[in-house]
Motif scaffolding. Sequence first.
Motif, PDB file in Angstrom:
ATOM      1  N   ILE A  94       0.841  -1.194   0.000  1.00  9.74           N
ATOM      2  CA  ILE A  94       0.000   0.000   0.000  1.00  9.74           C
ATOM      3  C   ILE A  94       0.878   1.247   0.000  1.00  9.74           C
ATOM      4  CG2 ILE A  94      -1.899  -1.155   1.169  1.00  9.74           C
ATOM      5  CD1 ILE A  94      -1.051   0.187   3.758  1.00  9.74           C
ATOM      6  N   SER A  95       0.403   2.284  -0.649  1.00  8.14           N
ATOM      7  CA  SER A  95       1.105   3.573  -0.657  1.00  8.14           C
ATOM      8  C   SER A  95       0.274   4.567  -1.453  1.00  8.14           C
ATOM      9  CB  SER A  95       2.507   3.433  -1.269  1.00  8.14           C
ATOM     10  OG  SER A  95       3.260   4.625  -1.052  1.00  8.14           O
ATOM     11  N   HIS A  96       0.820   5.777  -1.602  1.00  7.33           N
ATOM     12  CA  HIS A  96       0.200   6.787  -2.453  1.00  7.33           C
ATOM     13  C   HIS A  96       0.216   6.293  -3.897  1.00  7.33           C
ATOM     14  CE1 HIS A  96      -0.212  10.592  -4.690  1.00  7.33           C
ATOM     15  NE2 HIS A  96      -0.837  11.033  -3.625  1.00  7.33           N
ATOM     16  N   PRO A  97      -0.811   6.615  -4.699  1.00  5.48           N
ATOM     17  CA  PRO A  97      -0.853   6.115  -6.087  1.00  5.48           C
ATOM     18  C   PRO A  97       0.400   6.429  -6.890  1.00  5.48           C
ATOM     19  CG  PRO A  97      -2.950   7.118  -5.493  1.00  5.48           C
ATOM     20  CD  PRO A  97      -2.022   7.372  -4.349  1.00  5.48           C
ATOM     21  N   GLN A  98       0.957   7.645  -6.728  1.00  8.77           N
ATOM     22  CA  GLN A  98       2.159   7.974  -7.480  1.00  8.77           C
ATOM     23  C   GLN A  98       3.350   7.146  -7.024  1.00  8.77           C
ATOM     24  OE1 GLN A  98       3.306  12.011  -8.066  1.00  8.77           O
ATOM     25  NE2 GLN A  98       1.382  12.615  -9.014  1.00  8.77           N
ATOM     26  N   ALA A  99       3.456   6.885  -5.727  1.00  5.87           N
ATOM     27  CA  ALA A  99       4.561   6.065  -5.227  1.00  5.87           C
ATOM     28  C   ALA A  99       4.459   4.640  -5.767  1.00  5.87           C
ATOM     29  CB  ALA A  99       4.564   6.064  -3.704  1.00  5.87           C
ATOM     30  N   LEU A 100       3.254   4.094  -5.824  1.00  5.55           N
ATOM     31  CA  LEU A 100       3.076   2.754  -6.386  1.00  5.55           C
ATOM     32  C   LEU A 100       3.501   2.719  -7.845  1.00  5.55           C
ATOM     33  CD1 LEU A 100      -0.399   1.822  -4.846  1.00  5.55           C
ATOM     34  CD2 LEU A 100       1.818   0.826  -4.242  1.00  5.55           C
ATOM     35  N   ALA A 101       3.109   3.754  -8.599  1.00  7.62           N
ATOM     36  CA  ALA A 101       3.468   3.804 -10.013  1.00  7.62           C
ATOM     37  C   ALA A 101       4.975   3.970 -10.198  1.00  7.62           C
ATOM     38  CB  ALA A 101       2.719   4.941 -10.700  1.00  7.62           C
ATOM     39  N   GLN A 102       5.613   4.727  -9.312  1.00  8.60           N
ATOM     40  CA  GLN A 102       7.049   4.983  -9.436  1.00  8.60           C
ATOM     41  C   GLN A 102       7.910   3.781  -9.056  1.00  8.60           C
ATOM     42  OE1 GLN A 102       7.526   8.434  -6.956  1.00  8.60           O
ATOM     43  NE2 GLN A 102       6.246   9.716  -8.280  1.00  8.60           N
ATOM     44  N   CYS A 103       7.313   2.766  -8.439  1.00  5.08           N
ATOM     45  CA  CYS A 103       8.072   1.576  -8.009  1.00  5.08           C
ATOM     46  C   CYS A 103       7.568   0.302  -8.674  1.00  5.08           C
ATOM     47  CB  CYS A 103       8.007   1.435  -6.488  1.00  5.08           C
ATOM     48  SG  CYS A 103       8.616   2.851  -5.565  1.00  5.08           S
ATOM     49  N   GLU A 104       6.728   0.405  -9.671  1.00  9.53           N
ATOM     50  CA  GLU A 104       6.072  -0.761 -10.260  1.00  9.53           C
ATOM     51  C   GLU A 104       7.082  -1.790 -10.777  1.00  9.53           C
ATOM     52  OE1 GLU A 104       3.199  -3.353 -11.423  1.00  9.53           O
ATOM     53  OE2 GLU A 104       2.880  -1.489 -10.306  1.00  9.53           O
ATOM     54  N   HIS A 105       8.043  -1.378 -11.571  1.00  7.57           N
ATOM     55  CA  HIS A 105       8.993  -2.313 -12.174  1.00  7.57           C
ATOM     56  C   HIS A 105       9.901  -2.934 -11.118  1.00  7.57           C
ATOM     57  CE1 HIS A 105       7.602  -1.260 -16.132  1.00  7.57           C
ATOM     58  NE2 HIS A 105       7.976   0.007 -16.006  1.00  7.57           N
ATOM     59  N   THR A 106      10.319  -2.152 -10.146  1.00  8.38           N
ATOM     60  CA  THR A 106      11.200  -2.677  -9.110  1.00  8.38           C
ATOM     61  C   THR A 106      10.485  -3.717  -8.262  1.00  8.38           C
ATOM     62  OG1 THR A 106      12.370  -0.565  -9.040  1.00  8.38           O
ATOM     63  CG2 THR A 106      12.701  -2.060  -7.191  1.00  8.38           C
TER      64      THR A 106
END
Length: 428
Positions: free
Chosen positions: A231-243
């Motif tokens: 869980i996290s802020h939507p932008q944080a989730l998107a910024q870490c998707e590949h990792t």
Amino acid sequence: MPPLSPPPSSNALNFNHLIRHRFTNRAVSTRISIKCAYGLDHGSYGFGSSRADWQSSCAILSSKVVSQEKSSTDNNGGTADNIAAINGHKTNVTDLQLVPIGNLTGEISKPIQPKPLTISDLAPAPMHGSLLRVAYQGVPGAYSEAAAGKAYPNCEAIPCDQFEVAFQAVELWIADRAVLPVENSLGGSIHRNYDLLLRHRLHIVGEVQLPVHHCLLALPGIRKEYLSRVISHPQALAQCEHTLTKLGLNVAREAVDDTAGAAEFIATNNLRDTAAIASARAAELYGLNVLADGIQDDPSNVTRFVMLAREPIIPRTDRPFKTSIVFAHDKGTSVLFKVLSAFAFRNISLTKIESRPHRNRPIRLVDDANVGTAKHFEYLFYVDFEASMAEVRAQNALAEVQEFTSFLRVLGSYPMDMTPWIPSSRGD
């Protein structure tokens, strides 16, 4: 001015209670959190035991801000204005509720008797270098809190649950400054704050750029293979998707209000199958372990914040300055070309230009005399350019822009953030 502190054993304070407390308990230094409260009746306020329950019961403060002007008829048939004028703005001060952190037991606070004002209560706001009260959106451990500390070292950071509350905290003298994000290098502009800049009469007095360094956090003893949700802020989730995929995590992604709030939620509810994407400071504050460090997909991830104050600063020419404006026109794209040429002919570099479509209702524009006019605009244009309003070329450029626009407002002329920026490094 000294920092504000909540009285002991209180679960909800309205603005009048805050004023009384301010002059009776000046030595207390307990941290407070400003929140939007929803009244269930005239004498109490209802909220759940968890932060998620509390967030879900919050009223939308934007429906209770300066754009509301209510009047009631007095006994003589006249009009009695219920809106108080604060710092030149009409606002219903009873709409802003304050909730102390860590004291949500449902107890009703005893009334506090007011004391007379003293000369120290009327002292001006702290100058640069003094202890400032700085409002930010989120909970302790948020990136916005780190930005507030970078902008104003040794400040008293005041967490707010909404961007709108941070604006009003400054307008109502609860805070001296606000530090709020306006754009991210990966996620783009935070449009909500651009809209609020137009709605409110605060001034941009500075900017700060903060590298974003994401970590994967979980309760002590939890391993990555135990996780079923992140869980996290939507932008944080998107910024870490590949990792997250490279780490072999086959987990569900769930969006929440903010990164540090995700860490707080896991710690409060003892969620052993859930991890959060947040800062290392959030892990320290909420007793979580860092499972993976620097998990953002792009190390060049930076968020730009602006510092807001009730009064503008005096522009100078002895260091690089940036000026932010917003304007509108309703005569087609040819006018936009003429507006931009006013800067090009004077060799003024634009660092940002963004259009925002109008709402399906009139936008209320408030001038210094609090006289509002309503008008439909096709678009609003936000522009940042590299020049100080103390420069003649900038003054002449805006004078020319004003000839082609139906609305023009300077949001602030402020020093540029010239501190070196080092991209976040990815941990092992």
